[in-house]
Design a protein around this motif. Structure first.
Motif, PDB file in Angstrom:
ATOM      1  N   ALA A 180       0.611  -1.453  -0.252  1.00 32.82           N
ATOM      2  CA  ALA A 180      -0.137  -0.260  -0.047  1.00 32.82           C
ATOM      3  C   ALA A 180       1.492   1.582   0.093  1.00 32.82           C
ATOM      4  N   GLU A 181       0.460   2.288  -0.238  1.00 32.97           N
ATOM      5  CA  GLU A 181       1.295   3.190   0.003  1.00 32.97           C
ATOM      6  C   GLU A 181       1.645   3.552   0.979  1.00 32.97           C
ATOM      7  N   PRO A 182       3.430   3.957   1.230  1.00 34.17           N
ATOM      8  CA  PRO A 182       3.635   3.958   2.697  1.00 34.17           C
ATOM      9  C   PRO A 182       3.422   5.008   3.570  1.00 34.17           C
ATOM     10  N   CYS A 183       2.750   6.022   3.279  1.00 33.36           N
ATOM     11  CA  CYS A 183       2.444   6.919   4.085  1.00 33.36           C
ATOM     12  C   CYS A 183       4.166   7.591   3.686  1.00 33.36           C
ATOM     13  N   SER A 184       3.795   8.170   5.632  1.00 36.33           N
ATOM     14  CA  SER A 184       4.976   9.070   5.725  1.00 36.33           C
ATOM     15  C   SER A 184       6.527   7.816   6.051  1.00 36.33           C
ATOM     16  N   ALA A 242      11.248  13.452  13.506  1.00 34.35           N
ATOM     17  CA  ALA A 242      10.543  13.133  15.113  1.00 34.35           C
ATOM     18  C   ALA A 242       9.141  13.612  14.552  1.00 34.35           C
ATOM     19  N   HIS A 243       8.714  14.979  13.931  1.00 37.14           N
ATOM     20  CA  HIS A 243       7.023  15.195  14.154  1.00 37.14           C
ATOM     21  C   HIS A 243       6.626  15.004  12.793  1.00 37.14           C
ATOM     22  N   SER A 244       7.377  14.168  11.983  1.00 39.67           N
ATOM     23  CA  SER A 244       7.152  13.566  10.021  1.00 39.67           C
ATOM     24  C   SER A 244       6.349  15.063   8.816  1.00 39.67           C
ATOM     25  N   PHE A 247       4.861  12.066   1.082  1.00 40.75           N
ATOM     26  CA  PHE A 247       3.531  10.986   1.100  1.00 40.75           C
ATOM     27  C   PHE A 247       3.581   9.761   0.449  1.00 40.75           C
ATOM     28  N   GLY A 248       4.680   9.405  -0.071  1.00 39.31           N
ATOM     29  CA  GLY A 248       4.571   8.009  -1.334  1.00 39.31           C
ATOM     30  C   GLY A 248       4.020   8.085  -2.274  1.00 39.31           C
ATOM     31  N   GLY A 293      12.193   4.689  14.977  1.00 37.54           N
ATOM     32  CA  GLY A 293      11.275   4.465  14.750  1.00 37.54           C
ATOM     33  C   GLY A 293      10.727   4.795  13.505  1.00 37.54           C
ATOM     34  N   LYS A 294       9.603   5.175  12.553  1.00 40.60           N
ATOM     35  CA  LYS A 294       9.157   5.790  11.795  1.00 40.60           C
ATOM     36  C   LYS A 294       7.727   5.244  11.730  1.00 40.60           C
ATOM     37  N   THR A 295       6.973   6.548  11.949  1.00 42.39           N
ATOM     38  CA  THR A 295       5.267   6.231  11.377  1.00 42.39           C
ATOM     39  C   THR A 295       4.971   6.823  10.550  1.00 42.39           C
ATOM     40  N   GLY A 296       3.621   6.396   9.891  1.00 43.34           N
ATOM     41  CA  GLY A 296       2.748   6.342   8.352  1.00 43.34           C
ATOM     42  C   GLY A 296       1.659   6.800   8.791  1.00 43.34           C
ATOM     43  N   THR A 297       1.161   7.466   8.380  1.00 40.21           N
ATOM     44  CA  THR A 297      -0.728   8.039   8.296  1.00 40.21           C
ATOM     45  C   THR A 297      -0.638   8.601   7.287  1.00 40.21           C
TER      46      THR A 297
END
Length: 416
Positions: free
Chosen positions: A148-152, A189-191, A251-252, A334-338
């Protein structure tokens, strides 16, 4: 006469109500749908940038292959007005582990991942970054799908590319307009989307794509893993009216990434630059005779410290700080993505725990509605690490390297 008086009074009241209603309608603020962003500051600045006139999101067309795996093809949809609505559910009452092949997995790691995922729609993958062995893969249909789209989470690849090209260092203050500046650590840190749009445009599409391919995007991450499908990194840049290379880097957009591809990349960061083929043993004999297989060696050892601070800051006080509500015994990077498509939201979190007994990489990928987002995936990852800790998983391992200063301070209870 009394009836006439009551009739006139009623008409006057109705007229007053209509006037108030008309006034409310006239002055009611128009709400414009905004794509899900992980940084409110970045959202404010991006809104005033070149993309402020259009609001974009991706839809996902799902089809079924013979093996039942899901394919996702991202298409751009422009919505004007109204709030975003989600039609997918974040939760499930079916057994997501049905059909998983588990004979060669680590039973402690697998149970910790299952318990952490709970009834949320998603998948969890745990990897030994020192050799590329998949220790556990929960909901293998989703984990092995076309992604899926990797988001952030795409920001990790972009950061490595920019560092390697010398466009930035960890401390470079990137101008994001006027007096607004930010460095890499805070951007991770704050994407911050505007930061990575700016850096992505400086890199240009060809260099962005080159490094993404080097890091394993657009190719199979596994070695002879049955059912694994291929994520896609496009050959052409996203058109400018859809955000161009900037949106691809924040966003990817137009990229399809699998949990295994992301896990392989984070494993390379965790081990110092070796991109292993991921292998999923399916029997005790395969575990006993396991042999690592190197795909390529990445020249990133010298820049890994530059990106580690931002990945750790994301967990300490950034978008992934929800992880620390459940686990703080060892440092986690780590790294989040939304992001969201037409009624479905994606939540990513990829990380590794830095312990004195070695490292373990995890990828949680969720899909669903409003309760699904990157910080939630980080929260579940904290539950996963906590489950391993409670079952003495880390303590049962023999130390294979000196404890890092960060791990030592955490183990001694020093503030982070």
């Amino acid at each position: 006469m009394k009836r006439i008086f009551l009739f006139v009074l009623a008409m006057a009241f109705a007229g007053s109500t209509l006037c108030r209603a008309g006034s409310a309608t006239t002055h009611h603020p128009v709400r414009h749908r905004a794509r899900v962003h992980e940084s409110a500051t970045a959202a404010k600045h991006i809104t005033s940038s070149q993309h402020s006139r259009r609001v974009a999101s991706t839809t996902v067309v799902r089809t079924r292959t013979r093996g039942g795996a899901r394919l996702r093809r991202a298409n751009l949809v422009v919505r004007r007005g109204g709030g975003e609505r989600f039609y997918a559910s974040s939760f499930t009452d079916i057994d997501q582990t049905q059909g998983d092949i588990t004979t060669g997995e680590d039973p402690v790691v697998r149970q910790a991942a299952i318990a952490a995922l709970g009834n949320m729609n998603g998948t969890a993958v745990a990897i030994d970054p020192s050799n590329g062995r998949i220790l556990a893969m929960v909901n293998q249909k989703l984990a092995l799908s076309s992604g899926a789209e990797p988001c952030s989470t795409i920001k990790v690849s972009v950061a490595l590319a920019a560092l390697e090209e010398g466009i930035i260092t960890k401390d470079t203050q990137v101008n994001l307009g006027g007096s607004y500046h930010m460095d890499l650590t805070e951007a991770l840190a704050h994407s911050n989307n505007l930061y990575f749009e700016t850096v992505g445009r400086r890199l240009g599409f060809e260099r962005v794509r080159h490094y993404a391919n080097q890091f394993g995007l657009g190719e199979l991450a596994g070695y002879n893993i049955p059912g694994e499908q291929l994520g896609v990194y496009p050959d052409q840049v996203l058109p400018e009216d859809r955000g161009g290379v900037g949106r691809m880097c924040s966003f990817g957009e137009s990229v399809s990434m699998t949990p295994l591809q992301l896990g392989a990349l984070v494993s390379a960061i965790a081990n110092g630059g070796t991109l292993y083929y991921l292998q999923h043993p399916t029997s005790p004999d395969q575990v006993l005779n396991f042999q690592p297989k190197i795909k390529r060696t990445l020249d990133i050892a010298r820049i890994i410290p530059e990106i580690q601070d931002g990945m750790q800051a994301a967990v300490q006080y950034g978008t992934a700080r929800s992880l620390r509500a459940n686990f703080s015994q060892f440092p986690v990077m780590g790294k989040t993505g939304t992001c969201s498509d037409n009624g479905t939201r994606f939540g990513w979190f990829a990380s590794y725990a830095d312990t004195q007994y070695g490292r373990i990489v995890t990828v949680f990928f969720l899909e669903g509605g409003r309760p699904t987002f990157g910080p939630k995936a980080a929260e579940l990852t904290g539950v996963f690490y906590r489950n391993l800790w409670d079952h003495s998983y880390f303590a049962s391992k023999q130390p294979n390297e000196p404890m890092s200063p960060a791990a030592a301070s955490t183990a001694q209870g020093a503030p982070q």
